[in-house]
Design a protein around this motif. Structure first.
Motif, PDB file in Angstrom:
ATOM      1  N   THR A 105       0.790  -0.940  -0.010  1.00 40.98           N
ATOM      2  CA  THR A 105       0.273   0.328  -0.139  1.00 40.98           C
ATOM      3  C   THR A 105       0.752   1.453   0.061  1.00 40.98           C
ATOM      4  OG1 THR A 105      -1.665  -1.264   0.937  1.00 40.98           O
ATOM      5  CG2 THR A 105      -1.846   1.021   1.027  1.00 40.98           C
ATOM      6  N   ARG A 110      -0.079   3.454  -8.000  1.00 40.37           N
ATOM      7  CA  ARG A 110      -0.599   3.847  -8.269  1.00 40.37           C
ATOM      8  C   ARG A 110      -1.531   2.318  -9.385  1.00 40.37           C
ATOM      9  NH1 ARG A 110      -5.341   5.913  -5.597  1.00 40.37           N
ATOM     10  NH2 ARG A 110      -7.073   6.081  -7.320  1.00 40.37           N
ATOM     11  N   GLU A 114      -3.725  -0.482  -9.898  1.00 40.74           N
ATOM     12  CA  GLU A 114      -5.463  -0.382 -10.717  1.00 40.74           C
ATOM     13  C   GLU A 114      -5.525  -1.395 -11.161  1.00 40.74           C
ATOM     14  OE1 GLU A 114      -7.870   1.786 -10.777  1.00 40.74           O
ATOM     15  OE2 GLU A 114      -7.550   3.477  -9.933  1.00 40.74           O
ATOM     16  N   ARG A 117      -7.577  -4.581  -9.994  1.00 43.55           N
ATOM     17  CA  ARG A 117      -9.521  -4.160  -9.474  1.00 43.55           C
ATOM     18  C   ARG A 117     -10.339  -4.784 -10.724  1.00 43.55           C
ATOM     19  NH1 ARG A 117     -12.326  -1.304  -7.139  1.00 43.55           N
ATOM     20  NH2 ARG A 117     -10.486   0.241  -6.756  1.00 43.55           N
ATOM     21  N   GLU A 189     -13.106  -3.688  -1.701  1.00 39.03           N
ATOM     22  CA  GLU A 189     -12.606  -3.893   0.032  1.00 39.03           C
ATOM     23  C   GLU A 189     -11.274  -3.321   0.267  1.00 39.03           C
ATOM     24  OE1 GLU A 189     -13.030  -4.178   4.741  1.00 39.03           O
ATOM     25  OE2 GLU A 189     -14.392  -5.327   3.782  1.00 39.03           O
ATOM     26  N   ASP A 192      -9.602  -0.701  -2.232  1.00 38.28           N
ATOM     27  CA  ASP A 192      -9.789   0.271  -2.532  1.00 38.28           C
ATOM     28  C   ASP A 192      -9.335   0.971  -1.140  1.00 38.28           C
ATOM     29  OD1 ASP A 192     -11.854  -0.180  -4.208  1.00 38.28           O
ATOM     30  OD2 ASP A 192     -13.617  -0.244  -2.689  1.00 38.28           O
ATOM     31  N   LEU A 193      -9.147   0.622   0.098  1.00 39.24           N
ATOM     32  CA  LEU A 193      -8.391   0.184   1.069  1.00 39.24           C
ATOM     33  C   LEU A 193      -6.683   1.039   1.013  1.00 39.24           C
ATOM     34  CD1 LEU A 193      -9.685  -1.167   3.814  1.00 39.24           C
ATOM     35  CD2 LEU A 193      -9.890   1.167   4.063  1.00 39.24           C
ATOM     36  N   LEU A 195      -5.854   1.340  -2.534  1.00 35.45           N
ATOM     37  CA  LEU A 195      -5.728   2.393  -3.535  1.00 35.45           C
ATOM     38  C   LEU A 195      -6.166   4.375  -2.374  1.00 35.45           C
ATOM     39  CD1 LEU A 195      -7.855   0.821  -6.470  1.00 35.45           C
ATOM     40  CD2 LEU A 195      -5.301   2.027  -6.944  1.00 35.45           C
ATOM     41  N   ALA A 196      -6.465   3.806  -1.517  1.00 32.65           N
ATOM     42  CA  ALA A 196      -6.890   5.490  -1.061  1.00 32.65           C
ATOM     43  C   ALA A 196      -5.537   5.407   0.280  1.00 32.65           C
ATOM     44  CB  ALA A 196      -7.453   5.438   0.287  1.00 32.65           C
ATOM     45  N   GLY A 197      -4.293   5.099   0.316  1.00 24.93           N
ATOM     46  CA  GLY A 197      -3.451   5.036   0.687  1.00 24.93           C
ATOM     47  C   GLY A 197      -3.991   4.675   1.786  1.00 24.93           C
ATOM     48  N   ASP A 198      -4.521   3.561   3.065  1.00 23.20           N
ATOM     49  CA  ASP A 198      -4.753   3.563   4.407  1.00 23.20           C
ATOM     50  C   ASP A 198      -4.153   2.132   4.140  1.00 23.20           C
ATOM     51  OD1 ASP A 198      -5.987   3.387   6.596  1.00 23.20           O
ATOM     52  OD2 ASP A 198      -8.201   3.072   5.933  1.00 23.20           O
TER      53      ASP A 198
END
Length: 225
Positions: A105, A110, A114, A117, A189, A192-193, A195-198
């Motif tokens: 992460t 990125r 991606e 996905r 899920e 998505d986390l 990709l959000a950098g979380d």
């Protein structure tokens, strides 16, 4: 022994031995070949409509992976996975995959994330379409491709081997109950986390996912019993 479902084995890019090994792994995962049962190469070769030699070679490959064990003058017995084995496999995968999810992460491009996905969506689609083998193959590609973004090839090999040894039993019953779909959706899920950098959130989500996978193994084993 019931006949294995007919499979397409001839392609230009794979050796017949490798194709047979792949088909046998799929049969092990789906429960067509049952734990504790002994199967002979000539019997399986008849199901595939080929000679016994590539089947015997493929079974030896599976024996090296711990999926079957040779039985003198009889064939190969499908190894049984007990609860202790499953707990240990899950523990090792958690120790590897959870922190690696955080690492990827924080460090992966990125575009590389991606690219996961379509694979995550394929997992969900296969679960909804009751395509068990497609589900497992897409799930394998998602996890191993994501882990490969760490740059550690040995790590990927280790998890790949654990996945083979902890194959799922009784998935047909789980599929009928719709219990594979929630597990499939967890991949989206996690992605998505990421990709959000979380990184911490992605690690927690991966830990929950692996815990759910362990539960599916237990339910699958119960269903197959």
């Amino acid at each position: 022994m019931g006949h294995l479902k007919q499979r397409t084995l001839i392609t230009a890019t794979e050796r017949l031995r490798d194709q047979v090994a792949h088909a046998l792994r799929a049969a092990l995962i789906s429960g067509e070949l049952r734990p504790g049962e002994v199967y002979s190469a000539p019997q399986l070769a008849e199901d595939f409509g080929i000679s016994a030699t590539p089947v015997r070679e493929a079974m030896l490959d599976l024996a090296r992976e711990g999926l079957v064990e040779p039985v003198r003058n009889k064939g190969f017995r499908v190894t049984e996975v007990n609860e202790r084995d499953l707990d240990q496999y899950t523990e090792i995968r958690t120790l590897i995959e959870v922190p690696t999810t955080g690492l990827v992460t924080r460090t992966a491009a990125r575009a590389d994330l991606e690219a996961l996905r379509p694979v995550a969506e394929e997992i969900v689609r296969a679960a909804r379409d009751h395509d068990l083998i497609g589900y497992l193959e897409a799930d394998r590609r998602f996890h191993l491709t994501m882990l490969a973004l760490s740059g550690n090839e040995r790590l990927v090999e280790t998890v790949g081997d654990l996945r083979k040894r902890s194959r799922l039993y009784g998935l047909t019953a789980l599929d009928r109950r719709g219990e594979l779909i929630p597990s499939a959706e967890e991949h989206l899920e996690i992605l998505d986390l990421m990709l959000a950098g979380d990184a911490e959130g992605a690690e927690r989500s991966m830990a929950r996912h692996l815990g759910h996978v362990r539960s599916l193994w237990a339910k699958g084993a119960d269903s197959a019993g």
